[in-house]
Every structure is written in structure tokens, then in C-alpha cells.
Design an enzyme around this catalytic site. Structure first.
Site, PDB file in Angstrom:
ATOM      1  CE  LYS A 109      -3.545   2.470   2.651  1.00 58.55           C
ATOM      2  NZ  LYS A 109      -4.568   2.381   3.719  1.00 58.55           N
ATOM      3  CG  HIS A 150      -8.195 -29.212 -35.430  1.00 58.00           C
ATOM      4  ND1 HIS A 150      -7.075 -28.435 -35.216  1.00 58.00           N
ATOM      5  CD2 HIS A 150      -8.139 -29.577 -36.735  1.00 58.00           C
ATOM      6  CE1 HIS A 150      -6.379 -28.324 -36.334  1.00 58.00           C
ATOM      7  NE2 HIS A 150      -6.998 -29.019 -37.274  1.00 58.00           N
TER       8      HIS A 150
END
Length: 520
Positions: free
Chosen positions: A137, A280
Site C-alpha cells: 500500500k 482439433h
């Protein structure tokens, strides 16, 4: 107020000694806690105990150490805020310039076999997340380091006298990613323990966490960036746990295809050698055999065109004979529990062929695992489809019941159709699929595609599986014309009686499972 101070408290002590010594050489006072303080002192690093800063002893078996204003105020004070600095001076608090903390090994603890809840709970870090979040922070003024891999870079920057704002910001971002993942792992573990069942729990807020496996060259297409992440889980039976023994780096599509091949393979008993071919992300051939070579040949002959450039997964160690047969065509990936030395020697001549060893390939996916699909602006989450049918609902609905041989082939087809993209039709004859139609917008089109792949000879005498019910009798009529002898499907259409009647007229046996298997 010019004194430099670093707080170091780590569970993973990789590189921390060199980092602490480097900070000391730069004039930093090292403040440390518990085991880290003991470790550094034993290595002749001068340290200040955290209790000397807080004027309060570590207590509750180390549960409380750093949670004190004398520490947190030193981390959170904004250096450009004169009021903050005045308060530190009035309170005799020294600012903290560097925070090097990593957290208790909660993930590593819960991944151990037979870990008890109490042990897991004791490895939930409280003070550590507070320290690094406070430092993140206040990133403009505090350098926060959670990754031992960053120690060297940070030391070099500190030697120059300045760590850039961009660098401190990046380090702070790593903190929030780290603590978010840490808390997600804790939350998911605790929820699972509370449920005390394999059923899925859908909390009000869902947070998932995964570890990065690799950054990929590209995604489905070259213009898309992509990465591969591994789920935090107890089982090592999926593609994310496979060990690559040979070949080029796996692509996005390779991993997706490999996952489908492995999932299909898991549907078949380890008693019978099985080979699955995928292209595929669609199955193009599945074969069984008395030996692995025979199973592979069955899968190959199911669709010798589509398998070219595809992926093959098997449930046995690959021997030289099978390897030689596989080497006759171009395959992208071969996946097996293991490979014999002779097989590896055969495959070594194909440098680009990817070989994946997955020891637990035959372990089924656990009931209660989740399946996730990303959509624009949201996430679809469901239970993974790990069932085949409800035994109480499995029933023959035609006048003629299937023969024992037909039942065996129907169950074979049902295991495959579950993993073909809907609408899906699978034809099986003997020990192999002979035709697979999938991904069409209507069911009759899928059947026509499967029949085309099979050809008249192989379709004649085959059995058929449909992943969902027949909305009309047209599929039964096409099956009759092709010489299909038995059908397995979920049932549940308002027109079921039309399909049943058509089967009875043709002498086709039909079984309802009571469970559909859409895959989109």
C-alpha cells in the site's frame, strides 16, 4: 530519522542470507522474527529482534509477532507527509524502508498426504499478509520483496541509491497477486473441509487461483497472447502434471487437445489397452486391443486421414513395437504413462515430436471437480461431467434387447460420444470407432457425417451412440438404411415413441441412459 531499516521474516529461506548480508553492507538495520532471526544470527548476521522494536514479547507460540503499531506505523508512514513523520518522531518509531516477507507454507501443507485440519490451520499466516499488504500500500516509500528471485535485483538497485517508482510499483503488484492467491487457497480448502463431501459449493464470491506453468508463444491464433496455469489440487492425473520428455514447447492448442485425449482415455478400464486419437480437440479414433499396438492400429484405422498431425494418448507404457508403428505417420504429441527405453530411442529420430509422460493418466477425474468457461464479462462454472449414466435409468425401450456383444460396443460408443462436441454421433464396430460426427447444428447432419467417415462397409453392422435424444425419427431411419444394429441415447424427447417404433420396425435394439452429455 535517517536510519535505514529492513524487516525480514520468511518461511522460504532461499537466498535470504545473501540478501540480509547485502542489506547490512548497505547500512541497513535488520529487524527479524522467530525462526528467521535465529537462522540469520547463526550465520553471523547482526539482527534486531522484533520484540526489541515492539517492547512486547512474541507470544501464543509465534501467532503474534509483528502486529504492533511500532512496526506497522513504520511501514505505513508516508514520507512526504510531514504530519506522519512528526508522529513517528513523537512516538520514537523508526520508518521501515524494506520489507522482505513470504508467508507460511499453507499450500505446501495441504498438498501433503493425510494432512490434518489443525496442521493446516496453523499454517494460515496472519501477520505476514498484513506486513506485505501494508508495505505494498505504501509502495512509493517502501520496497517490498516476497519472491527470493527478486533479492539480487533489489540489492543492485539499492546499491545505486534509488529503486524507481515503477519497480516498487511492480513489486507491490506482486504482493497483492500473492496474497489474493494465498487467501483463495485457504478459503477453498476451508470450504471443502466444511462441506465434508465431494459436491461442488458455489460461494457468493468465487475466487480461483492457479500457478503459472508457462508463457506461450501464442494462443489459438498467432495474434493472441496466452499462458498456461496449473490448478492447485491434490491429484496429478491431468495434462498440467505431465512431464515433457521430448519435442518442441507445447502450444495453447496442443494443451487443449491433449486435455481432451486424456479425458477420453480415462473413460476406459485400465484392464484393456486403449488408444485415443484427437484432432482439433475432437476425437477422431478410439481403439481397444489385446496389446497396445493393436489398440493403436484400431484407432489409426478408424480415421487414417484425420489422425495425421493429431494427438494420441494411450493407457499403457509404449514399447518399441508400438513406437515403430506410431512413427509411420506425423503426430504432434504422444501421451502415455511411460515409455520404454527402446521406444524413446525410436522416437528420438523425430526431434519435433512431443512426448508427454503422465504416470497417473489412468486415475479418473474426481467427482466434484469444476469445469470453467470464460465468457465476455463473466464466468460459467459447473461440475465436471464425470458420470456416464444413472444405472437405475438404463433400460431397453425396444422389443429387441441388445446382444451381449452389442451392449459392449454400445458402452464403448457411449464413453466416446460423451467427449465429442455436440451435436455428436459415434459409430462403433468391433474394437474401434468407425465414424464420428460432431459439432453440427442438427443431429441428422452429425449422423450423416459419421456415416460418411465410416463408409458403407464399416457402417454396416455397427452400433450408434447419440449424446442427446432424437427430436425426430430421421436419425433412426438413416441408421436403418446404413445397417446399424443397435442405438444408445439418453431419451426424453416428446417424440421418443416415434423413434422406438421405427427401431422396432427395423429390428434395431435401443437403450436409453436417462442422462445426456452435451459438450460445447
Amino acid at each position: 530519522m535517517n536510519k535505514k531499516r529492513a524487516l525480514i521474516s520468511v518461511s522460504d529461506k532461499t537466498g535470504v542470507l545473501q540478501f540480509a548480508k547485502g542489506l547490512t553492507e548497505l547500512g541497513f538495520e535488520i529487524v527479524s522474527t522467530g525462526g528467521t532471526a535465529k537462522y540469520l544470527r547463526e550465520k553471523s548476521v547482526e539482527i534486531t529482534e522484533i520484540s526489541d522494536v515492539t517492547s512486547f514479547p512474541e507470544c501464543l507460540d509465534g501467532r503474534v509477532k509483528t502486529l504492533h503499531p511500532n512496526v506497522l506505523a513504520g511501514v505505513l508512514a508516508v514520507r512526504e507527509n510531514e504530519n506522519h513523520l512528526k508522529q513517528l518522531e513523537d512516538l520514537s518509531i523508526t520508518p521501515v524502508d524494506v520489507v522482505a516477507v513470504n508467508l507460511y507454507p499453507f499450500k505446501e501443507t495441504i498438498l501433503k498426504k493425510n494432512v490434518m485440519l489443525d496442521e493446516a490451520v496453523e499454517n494460515i499466516d496472519i501477520g505476514g499478509p498484513t506486513m506485505i499488504r501494508a508495505a505494498a500500500k505504501n509502495w512509493r516509500d517502501v520496497v517490498v520483496v516476497i519472491d527470493p528471485g527478486d533479492y539480487g535485483k533489489v540489492l543492485e538497485l539499492l546499491k545505486t541509491g534509488k529503486v524507481s517508482s515503477d519497480e516498487k510499483y511492480n513489486l507491490a503488484c506482486k504482493v497483492f497477486e500473492y496474497t489474493a492467491a494465498y487467501d483463495a487457497i485457504v478459503a477453498n480448502y476451508m470450504r471443502r473441509r466444511q462441506d465434508d463431501s465431494p459436491m461442488i459449493s458455489f460461494p457468493q464470491s468465487l475466487t480461483l487461483t492457479y500457478d503459472l506453468v508457462q508463457k506461450m508463444r501464442y494462443g489459438e491464433n498467432p495474434h493472441q497472447q496466452a499462458a498456461f496455469y496449473r490448478e492447485i489440487k491434490l491429484q496429478d492425473n491431468g495434462v498440467a502434471s505431465a512431464v515433457q520428455l521430448q519435442g518442441k514447447e507445447l502450444s495453447y492448442n496442443n494443451i487443449n487437445d491433449a486435455n481432451r485425449a486424456i479425458d477420453i482415455l480415462k473413460e476406459f478400464s485400465v484392464v484393456v489397452p486403449c488408444a485415443v486419437a484427437v484432432k482439433h480437440a475432437n476425437p477422431c479414433g478410439v481403439g481397444l486391443g489385446e496389446i497396445l499396438t493393436d489398440a493403436y492400429i484400431e484407432a489409426y484405422e478408424a480415421d487414417p486421414v484425420s489422425i495425421f498431425g493429431g494427438i494420441v494418448a494411450v493407457n499403457r507404457e509404449i514399447d518399441a513395437q508400438t513406437a515403430l508403428k506410431m512413427s509411420e505417420i506425423f503426430l504432434e504429441i504422444i501421451i502415455a504413462p511411460s515409455f520404454s527405453d527402446d521406444a524413446l530411442s525410436v522416437f528420438s529420430k523425430k526431434k519435433d515430436l512431443r512426448l508427454l509422460a503422465l504416470n497417473d493418466i489412468n486415475i479418473p477425474n474426481s467427482y466434484g471437480m469444476i469445469d470453467v468457461k470464460k465468457v465476455a464479462g463473466g464466468l460459467l462454472v459447473q461440475e465436471l461431467d464425470t458420470e456416464l449414466y444413472l444405472e437405475t435409468d438404463l433400460k431397453t425401450v425396444t422389443k429387441r434387447a441388445p446382444t451381449r456383444r452389442e451392449i459392449t460396443q454400445l458402452m464403448f460408443a457411449w464413453r466416446v460420444v460423451k467427449h465429442a462436441n455436440s451435436n455428436a454421433i459415434v459409430l462403433v464396430k468391433g474394437n474401434a470407432t468407425v465414424g464420428i460426427g460432431q459439432g453440427q447444428t442438427n443431429r441428422i447432419a452429425s449422423l450423416e457425417l459419421a456415416l460418411r467417415f465410416a463408409g458403407e462397409e464399416h457402417a454396416l453392422g455397427s452400433v450408434m451412440a447419440s449424446d442427446a435424444f432424437f427430436p425426430f425419427k430421421d436419425c433412426v431411419e438413416a441408421a436403418t438404411n446404413a445397417g446399424i444394429t443397435a442405438i444408445i441415447q439418453p431419451g426424453g424427447s416428446v417424440r421418443d415413441e416415434e423413434s422406438i417404433k421405427a427401431c422396432d420396425e427395423a429390428g434395431i435394439a435401443m437403450v436409453f441412459t436417462g442422462m445426456r452429455h452435451f459438450k460445447h
